[in-house]
Design an enzyme around this catalytic site. Structure first.
Site, PDB file in Angstrom:
ATOM      1  N   ASP A   1     -15.226  -2.942  -1.590  1.00  0.00           N
ATOM      2  CA  ASP A   1     -14.868  -2.661  -0.204  1.00  0.00           C
ATOM      3  C   ASP A   1     -16.158  -2.417   0.568  1.00  0.00           C
ATOM      4  O   ASP A   1     -16.936  -1.545   0.197  1.00  0.00           O
ATOM      5  CB  ASP A   1     -13.970  -1.421  -0.127  1.00  0.00           C
ATOM      6  CG  ASP A   1     -12.738  -1.558  -1.023  1.00  0.00           C
ATOM      7  OD1 ASP A   1     -12.242  -2.690  -1.172  1.00  0.00           O
ATOM      8  OD2 ASP A   1     -12.282  -0.542  -1.575  1.00  0.00           O
TER       9      ASP A   1
ATOM     10  N   ASP B   1       0.855  -1.193   0.000  1.00  0.00           N
ATOM     11  CA  ASP B   1       0.000   0.000   0.000  1.00  0.00           C
ATOM     12  C   ASP B   1       0.888   1.239   0.000  1.00  0.00           C
ATOM     13  O   ASP B   1       1.790   1.363   0.835  1.00  0.00           O
ATOM     14  CB  ASP B   1      -0.905   0.018   1.231  1.00  0.00           C
ATOM     15  CG  ASP B   1      -2.010  -1.028   1.152  1.00  0.00           C
ATOM     16  OD1 ASP B   1      -2.064  -1.757   0.143  1.00  0.00           O
ATOM     17  OD2 ASP B   1      -2.815  -1.109   2.100  1.00  0.00           O
TER      18      ASP B   1
END
Length: 245
Positions: free
Chosen positions: A132, A10
């Site tokens: 998500d 990330d």
């Protein structure tokens, strides 16, 4: 083929970080050299990388391009799936041309489903949808905004679009090391014919064993982040476990 493990890189401000529940204010920095992290994961035997441009997810356009390109250059033989800030065909085209194997469309899947269909048609097998969810409801714009759609409803929209995979993240568990949400992930996998990649909360080999046990029901892989960085999961043990199943 056993469960595929996707180690996560990330990116925030060019650095490798992990967030807690998607909160940009709760970022733990693990490395200032993303390309070295990519090389490390490749050396450990992982066959794919999962890269997310966190700043891009919030900005709606690529924001860590230099870091992504450094990763691609560092591990030319390792396929990369990339998400964050990919909201139009031009960006999909550009990343796939630069060497990204699979582009992940997240917010765009909710707000511009036609883009997903067009991208899948143009780039067969190279477009994934990132779903998500917080308490079962889809969140968008870097998780900052909730929608009124369930994860299963969104996934069903793309049953016939040619999507390579659905990457399902439970936001409330992401980065929290509380264990994967097996029940919700399995429910999604059973609701659609698309391969599902589990993400969020993976904390131990027990999570991998549980996912491996139901992989035949449509769970293709798992994204692991903090547990690898913190040493809670040993790469060699994880790869051996999924290979044995």
């Amino acid at each position: 083929m056993g469960l595929r493990i996707y180690p996560a890189i990330d990116l925030k401000g060019g650095q490798v970080v992990r967030l807690r529940r998607g909160d940009m204010a709760q970022a733990t920095v693990y490395s200032g050299r993303p390309q070295e992290q990519a090389r490390s994961f490749a050396a450990q035997g992982f066959s794919w990388l999962h890269v997310v441009d966190l700043d891009g997810a919030f900005a709606g356009r690529p924001a860590n391009a230099a870091a992504v390109e450094a990763i691609l250059a560092a591990v030319p033989g390792v396929p990369v799936q990339l998400g964050g800030g990919i909201r139009d065909m031009r960006t999909v085209d550009a990343w796939l041309a630069r060497g990204v194997e699979r582009a992940i469309l997240g917010s765009a899947a909710v707000k511009n489903p036609d883009l997903v269909r067009a991208a899948c048609a143009k780039h067969p097998g190279r477009v994934a949808v990132g779903i998500d969810a917080r308490q079962g409801m889809v969140a968008v714009e870097g998780w900052a905004e909730a929608s009124t759609m369930t994860a299963s409803d969104l996934a069903r929209r793309f049953e016939d679009a040619g999507v390579a995979a659905i990457i399902y993240t439970d936001i409330d568990r992401d980065g929290m090391l509380r264990g994967v949400n097996l029940e919700a992930t399995l429910a999604l996998a059973r609701a659609v014919s698309l391969p599902v990649i589990a993400s969020g909360g993976v904390a131990s080999l027990d999570d991998l064993a549980a996912l491996s046990a139901v992989a035949s029901e449509g769970i293709e892989g798992v994204v692991i982040g903090r547990a690898l960085y913190d040493g809670r999961i040993d790469a060699a043990e994880a790869l051996a476990l999924v290979a044995d199943r």
